[in-house]
Design a protein around this motif. Structure first.
Motif, PDB file in Angstrom:
ATOM      1  N   UNK A 183      -7.853  15.708  -4.438  1.00 39.15           N
ATOM      2  CA  UNK A 183      -9.241  15.821  -4.890  1.00 39.15           C
ATOM      3  C   UNK A 183     -10.254  15.337  -3.864  1.00 39.15           C
ATOM      4  N   UNK A 184      -9.903  14.297  -3.098  1.00 44.91           N
ATOM      5  CA  UNK A 184     -10.857  13.700  -2.162  1.00 44.91           C
ATOM      6  C   UNK A 184     -10.677  14.158  -0.727  1.00 44.91           C
ATOM      7  N   UNK A 185      -9.476  14.638  -0.395  1.00 45.07           N
ATOM      8  CA  UNK A 185      -9.190  15.006   0.992  1.00 45.07           C
ATOM      9  C   UNK A 185      -8.883  13.810   1.875  1.00 45.07           C
ATOM     10  N   UNK A 186      -8.757  12.627   1.283  1.00 47.45           N
ATOM     11  CA  UNK A 186      -8.469  11.413   2.054  1.00 47.45           C
ATOM     12  C   UNK A 186      -6.972  11.287   2.313  1.00 47.45           C
ATOM     13  N   UNK A 187      -6.617  10.637   3.398  1.00 46.13           N
ATOM     14  CA  UNK A 187      -5.218  10.426   3.738  1.00 46.13           C
ATOM     15  C   UNK A 187      -4.589   9.383   2.819  1.00 46.13           C
ATOM     16  N   UNK A 188      -3.268   9.389   2.765  1.00 45.01           N
ATOM     17  CA  UNK A 188      -2.557   8.400   1.946  1.00 45.01           C
ATOM     18  C   UNK A 188      -2.846   6.982   2.433  1.00 45.01           C
ATOM     19  N   UNK A 189      -2.957   6.810   3.746  1.00 43.45           N
ATOM     20  CA  UNK A 189      -3.240   5.484   4.305  1.00 43.45           C
ATOM     21  C   UNK A 189      -4.619   4.987   3.864  1.00 43.45           C
ATOM     22  N   UNK A 190      -5.613   5.870   3.916  1.00 43.33           N
ATOM     23  CA  UNK A 190      -6.965   5.499   3.492  1.00 43.33           C
ATOM     24  C   UNK A 190      -6.981   5.182   2.005  1.00 43.33           C
ATOM     25  N   UNK A 191      -6.327   6.029   1.205  1.00 40.31           N
ATOM     26  CA  UNK A 191      -6.245   5.780  -0.239  1.00 40.31           C
ATOM     27  C   UNK A 191      -5.588   4.446  -0.536  1.00 40.31           C
ATOM     28  N   UNK A 192      -4.501   4.147   0.150  1.00 42.92           N
ATOM     29  CA  UNK A 192      -3.790   2.891  -0.085  1.00 42.92           C
ATOM     30  C   UNK A 192      -4.649   1.687   0.262  1.00 42.92           C
ATOM     31  N   UNK A 193      -5.338   1.752   1.404  1.00 39.37           N
ATOM     32  CA  UNK A 193      -6.168   0.622   1.833  1.00 39.37           C
ATOM     33  C   UNK A 193      -7.328   0.382   0.868  1.00 39.37           C
ATOM     34  N   UNK A 194      -8.020   1.455   0.496  1.00 40.96           N
ATOM     35  CA  UNK A 194      -9.162   1.306  -0.394  1.00 40.96           C
ATOM     36  C   UNK A 194      -8.707   0.925  -1.799  1.00 40.96           C
ATOM     37  N   UNK A 195      -7.616   1.515  -2.260  1.00 40.63           N
ATOM     38  CA  UNK A 195      -7.077   1.156  -3.575  1.00 40.63           C
ATOM     39  C   UNK A 195      -6.720  -0.322  -3.627  1.00 40.63           C
ATOM     40  N   UNK A 196      -6.099  -0.828  -2.575  1.00 37.96           N
ATOM     41  CA  UNK A 196      -5.725  -2.244  -2.524  1.00 37.96           C
ATOM     42  C   UNK A 196      -6.969  -3.130  -2.625  1.00 37.96           C
ATOM     43  N   UNK A 197      -8.032  -2.751  -1.922  1.00 37.31           N
ATOM     44  CA  UNK A 197      -9.280  -3.515  -1.992  1.00 37.31           C
ATOM     45  C   UNK A 197      -9.870  -3.494  -3.396  1.00 37.31           C
ATOM     46  N   UNK A 198      -9.859  -2.314  -4.033  1.00 38.94           N
ATOM     47  CA  UNK A 198     -10.403  -2.200  -5.386  1.00 38.94           C
ATOM     48  C   UNK A 198      -9.564  -2.978  -6.399  1.00 38.94           C
ATOM     49  N   UNK A 199      -8.250  -2.968  -6.209  1.00 34.53           N
ATOM     50  CA  UNK A 199      -7.368  -3.742  -7.091  1.00 34.53           C
ATOM     51  C   UNK A 199      -7.624  -5.231  -6.907  1.00 34.53           C
ATOM     52  N   UNK A 200      -7.710  -5.688  -5.651  1.00 34.16           N
ATOM     53  CA  UNK A 200      -7.979  -7.103  -5.366  1.00 34.16           C
ATOM     54  C   UNK A 200      -9.307  -7.560  -5.957  1.00 34.16           C
ATOM     55  N   UNK A 201     -10.289  -6.648  -5.979  1.00 39.91           N
ATOM     56  CA  UNK A 201     -11.604  -6.980  -6.517  1.00 39.91           C
ATOM     57  C   UNK A 201     -11.646  -6.882  -8.042  1.00 39.91           C
ATOM     58  N   UNK A 202     -10.540  -6.454  -8.642  1.00 41.01           N
ATOM     59  CA  UNK A 202     -10.492  -6.326 -10.087  1.00 41.01           C
ATOM     60  C   UNK A 202     -11.185  -5.090 -10.617  1.00 41.01           C
TER      61      UNK A 202
END
Length: 82
Positions: free
Chosen positions: A57-76
């Motif tokens: 849906x976003x066209x983002x790479x798996x690495x980018x998704x993983x990094x940003x997802x981790x940040x969003x998870x850490x931020x709650x």
């Protein structure tokens, strides 16, 4: 390669951040834009999305998704479910 069936649910909590130098601001702007793509895809979904769905849906790479997802998870702001 196995398909990751992890789903994400977005929890909305806005914050405002400032930028002090141009190069860092450019990288920050790109990351903010990519984060917004992920958040929008999740917001518009009827239910959680897998990383494969988010990538499509976003066209983002798996690495980018993983990094940003981790940040969003850490931020709650994002919750992973299996």
């Amino acid at each position: 390669m196995a398909i990751d069936n992890t789903c994400y649910v977005f929890v909305y909590s806005p914050t405002k951040q400032s930028h002090s130098d141009g190069a860092a601001a450019g990288k920050k702007h790109l990351r903010d834009h990519n984060t917004a793509l992920i958040v929008r895809a999740l917001w518009e979904s009827d239910s959680g999305l897998s990383r494969a769905d988010l990538s499509r849906l976003t066209g983002l790479s798996r690495a980018t998704l993983s990094a940003i997802s981790a940040d969003l998870i850490d931020a709650g702001l994002l919750h992973e479910s299996t």
